[in-house]
Design an enzyme around this catalytic site. Structure first.
Site: not given
Ligand code: PLP
Length: 410
Positions: A127, A204, A207, A230, A368
């Site tokens: 992401h 990270d 998900q 999420k 993203c």
């Molecule tokens: N990492 C992953 C794999 C994501 O799917 C997302 C959001 O879609 C993020 C990071 C960023 O999350 P946030 O926008 O809640 O900080």
């Protein structure tokens, strides 16, 4: 509602009653919510916990001597303890979400542990939140961003990651699950290999947390990041997991109230962790809401959730495979959370807009995660992201809506 721990006990009808937004309709059709990778709807327990904070003890934390402040501090710190325990950690730093947690690591850890020429290794699946902070860091400290590629199915192989490691690799920062393709990465094996080579790791977990049981201690990474919204919690709250020693060896990255022990015009000293990294008034209601979310998830059981979601994903993949002109983008052997697809001759944004007319809420775009879509040969996809509260009937409705969209579009 309470579920027994047996893994066939998850009753979506009962779960759905916990989530008010699921009973609404859209364009006169019952809502089929399939955008859970973007954000999950909030159960009543979360909304009520946040309401209680606002209605009964809407005070600031840590500094107050009065009853309301004591109650707010207790609820905030108790939420921290329950969320950390849910994730197999001793404590956590509250952040606005996964993005802020990764930026925290890049700024506080990266600036003092990385120097010119040091390598940060990410995967092609990341992401933007796990790409851009390292590029920004590279511009200031001269570290180099390297990328481990995936295969044509969107699968990340441990061997590819190992091949991309050099004697200059200082950090491996990778996702546990791709938000764009649904690929479950071999993240525990990657962390193990990194540890054996003395390389720091960041996972990270944005998900991962909503879909599977996470045990930070067992995973063996140095940093783990996640987002509350999420995982059925509110927006604007999330966190960073890291060992106390790791955090102790990092300077704070934002200055202000609460993160200090003493302040004078000559200089300041820092609070202990995790508060050293929580400058200013935090999202108190959000933290309390997230505490309620993990209680709710624990009650249902992450194993039950994972088993049910696997069935729903298999069901939907089979349905999509049976529709002419539909192409699934990414064929990971182990999938979680998301299915990206295209309809021949149609822009994904049009697919999303037309499905919305049928009450089916999906995401369309680059999610993203532009680099992985480019790697798969596309600019954008439509994405179905079911969760355990979705039903088989909703999968059928979604298939019928996709077929209708194709018929109407011609
Ligand atoms: N990492 C992953 C794999 C994501 O799917 C997302 C959001 O879609 C993020 C990071 C960023 O999350 P946030 O926008 O809640 O900080």
């Amino acid at each position: 509602m309470t579920h027994s721990p047996a893994n066939d006990s998850l009753n979506p009808t009962a779960v759905r009653l916990d989530i008010p937004a699921l009973s609404r309709s859209v364009h006169g059709k019952p809502l089929v919510y399939l955008d859970n990778a973007a954000t999950t709807p909030r159960p009543k327990a979360v909304i009520e916990a946040m309401n209680r904070y606002e209605m009964e003890y809407p005070a600031n934390v840590h500094r107050g001597v009065h009853t309301l402040s004591g109650e707010a501090t207790h609820a905030y710190e108790d939420a921290r303890r329950r969320i950390a325990s849910f994730l197999g950690a001793d404590s956590l730093v509250f952040t606005r979400g996964a993005t802020e947690a990764i930026n925290l690591v890049a700024n506080a850890w990266g600036t003092c542990h990385l120097k010119e020429g040091d390598e940060v290794l990410i995967s092609a699946l990341e992401h933007h939140a796990n790409i851009v902070p390292w590029q920004m860091l590279s511009a200031t400290c001269g570290c180099v961003l390297k990328v481990a590629d995936v295969d044509d199915a969107g699968e990340l192989h441990v061997e590819t990651v190992l091949d991309a490691i050099s004697e200059k690799t200082r950090l491996i920062a990778m996702t546990g699950v791709s938000n764009a393709l649904g690929t479950v990465t071999p993240i525990a094996n990657i962390c193990e290999a990194a540890k054996a080579r003395g390389i720091t790791t960041l996972v990270d977990g944005a998900q991962m947390v909503p879909h599977m049981s996470v045990d930070f201690a067992a995973l063996g990474c140095d940093f783990f990041t996640f987002s509350g919204h999420k995982m059925y919690g509110p927006t604007g709250i999330g966190g960073l997991l890291a060992g106390k020693d790791t955090l102790d060896n990092m300077p704070p990255w934002q200055g202000g109230g609460d993160m200090i022990e003493t302040v004078s015009f000559e200089g300041s000293t820092w609070n202990t962790v995790p508060w050293k990294f929580e400058a200013g008034t935090p999202n108190i209601g959000g933290a309390i809401g997230l505490g309620a979310a993990v209680d709710w998830l624990s009650n249902i059981g992450m194993e039950n959730i994972a088993a049910r979601e696997k069935n729903l994903l298999d069901n939907m993949v089979n349905r999509l495979d049976g529709i002419e002109r539909v192409e699934i983008v990414g064929r990971p052997a182990n999938r979680s959370g998301a299915i990206s697809f295209l309809i021949e001759g149609m822009h994904p944004a049009d697919v999303g807009a037309m499905l919305d007319r049928h009450g089916v809420a999906i995401r369309a775009g680059h999610h993203c995660a532009q680099p992985i879509l480019h790697r798969m040969g596309h600019q954008s996809t439509a994405r179905l992201a079911p969760a355990f509260f979705n039903t088989e009937d909703e999968m059928e409705t979604t298939e019928a809506a996709i077929r209708r969209v194709i018929d109407v579009f011609g």
